[in-house]
Design a protein around this motif. Sequence first.
Motif, mmCIF file in Angstrom:
data_model
loop_
_atom_site.group_PDB
_atom_site.id
_atom_site.type_symbol
_atom_site.label_atom_id
_atom_site.label_comp_id
_atom_site.label_asym_id
_atom_site.label_seq_id
_atom_site.Cartn_x
_atom_site.Cartn_y
_atom_site.Cartn_z
ATOM 1 N N PRO A 9 -11.315 33.829 -25.422
ATOM 2 C CA PRO A 9 -11.159 35.284 -25.329
ATOM 3 C C PRO A 9 -9.682 35.680 -25.442
ATOM 4 C CG PRO A 9 -12.430 34.400 -23.480
ATOM 5 C CD PRO A 9 -11.787 33.238 -24.158
ATOM 6 N N GLN A 10 -9.408 36.804 -26.061
ATOM 7 C CA GLN A 10 -8.041 37.318 -26.114
ATOM 8 C C GLN A 10 -7.489 37.524 -24.701
ATOM 9 O OE1 GLN A 10 -5.844 37.924 -28.455
ATOM 10 N NE2 GLN A 10 -6.947 37.935 -30.393
ATOM 11 N N GLY A 11 -8.373 37.841 -23.768
ATOM 12 C CA GLY A 11 -7.930 38.060 -22.398
ATOM 13 C C GLY A 11 -7.312 36.839 -21.752
ATOM 14 N N TRP A 12 -7.648 35.634 -22.250
ATOM 15 C CA TRP A 12 -7.082 34.407 -21.704
ATOM 16 C C TRP A 12 -5.585 34.312 -21.981
ATOM 17 C CZ3 TRP A 12 -7.531 30.971 -18.160
ATOM 18 C CH2 TRP A 12 -6.901 29.726 -18.254
ATOM 19 N N LEU A 13 -5.116 34.998 -23.013
ATOM 20 C CA LEU A 13 -3.703 34.932 -23.386
ATOM 21 C C LEU A 13 -2.846 35.927 -22.607
ATOM 22 C CD1 LEU A 13 -4.126 34.713 -27.256
ATOM 23 C CD2 LEU A 13 -3.906 32.842 -25.621
ATOM 24 N N ASP A 14 -3.459 36.823 -21.883
ATOM 25 C CA ASP A 14 -2.718 37.843 -21.138
ATOM 26 C C ASP A 14 -2.307 37.297 -19.782
ATOM 27 O OD1 ASP A 14 -1.631 40.064 -20.005
ATOM 28 O OD2 ASP A 14 -3.514 41.182 -19.831
#
Length: 357
Positions: free
Chosen positions: A201-206
């Motif tokens: 998920p893109q959220g993992w990079l935040d």
Amino acid sequence: MYSARRITSIITLALFLSASAVAQDHSAASVIEVAKPPGLLMRHDDPCLPNSPNEVCAGPIESSPEAVVKFWTAEKMRDAVIGGGFYSCRVDPQHIITPGGDSCNYAQLPLPYDGLDSTTRVNGILFYRRPYTAPDGVYTCSASVITSTSGQLILTAAHCLMDGVDGFADMVMFVPAYSQDPFGRVHTPLGRWPIQQSFAPQGWLDRENIRDYQNYDVAIGYVYSAPGTPWHNRLEGVVGAGLIPKLIPLDDFPDLVTTHGYPGRTTTAEGPRYGNGRQYICRSHTQSAEFAARILLNECPGANGNSGGPVVLYQGHVFDNELIAIFTNSYRSTRLTESNFVPLYNFANGLLYSLGQ
């Protein structure tokens, strides 16, 4: 946004697909040998491929599955299974609720893992390297096969398939029903499956908000198979059945769940244990954790290598197959949600033709 009803419909449909629906004649990318650069790789400002869709970070496509299989010698697999560090665990005796559980509430499952028990066939070990932070080491996580239209998907933790926020792990290979005998011999009765592409998920990079990224520790791997491979020779066909991902409300904390995985070497009340290439289960009650998508497993401490293993609803069946979360660290798991799982699943499921499968 996708509804729980839609994801359930997608998954239910997948169960009824026949080989004729998936074994289409499409050309795959040519397989070539790619030399891996020595030493640490440069950090990417954005590790996702440029064509990654919203909410999904897609990793590079592995162009040489043969090189991945060749890399993982029996010696490397044994070294990775032991684990790089020692964990310590102990559970209060009154909280040991796993049948046959030891002092950490873990119970080793009996061999063979490729027998009639679907539980041990669908679960496996995930081997990988960290090319950005520790390229000389070899590592493992746990993973499981999930039902899909392609029959080629595994589910694990994002921190297993991504090397921090720098880029994706490489030399990634999934081995269902993996085991080692007392003499250290490696057994891979259901095959060795290189990961063709990984998705997080893109959220993992935040990383600016820890409450955000800890809710996204979920990832999917698409395993390689030759173009036109019939269903019974695809991963899900070989293991017999995939686990069924299930979305449950964030305020729902099931009474009992079971984790499955391959814990690495751990210090217990009985002395050093695990790290022997065997599958273990842990049964636990659940309660709320510090982040919205997290579930606290009251009786299941963490162990190196257990990350990425499935957390399934305990229903007392011979084969409990409803997967609600991924074991991510000590006593904690990340549940599957509309934001951390559904976009990954829908995108990876749509790769049946684009990857030439």
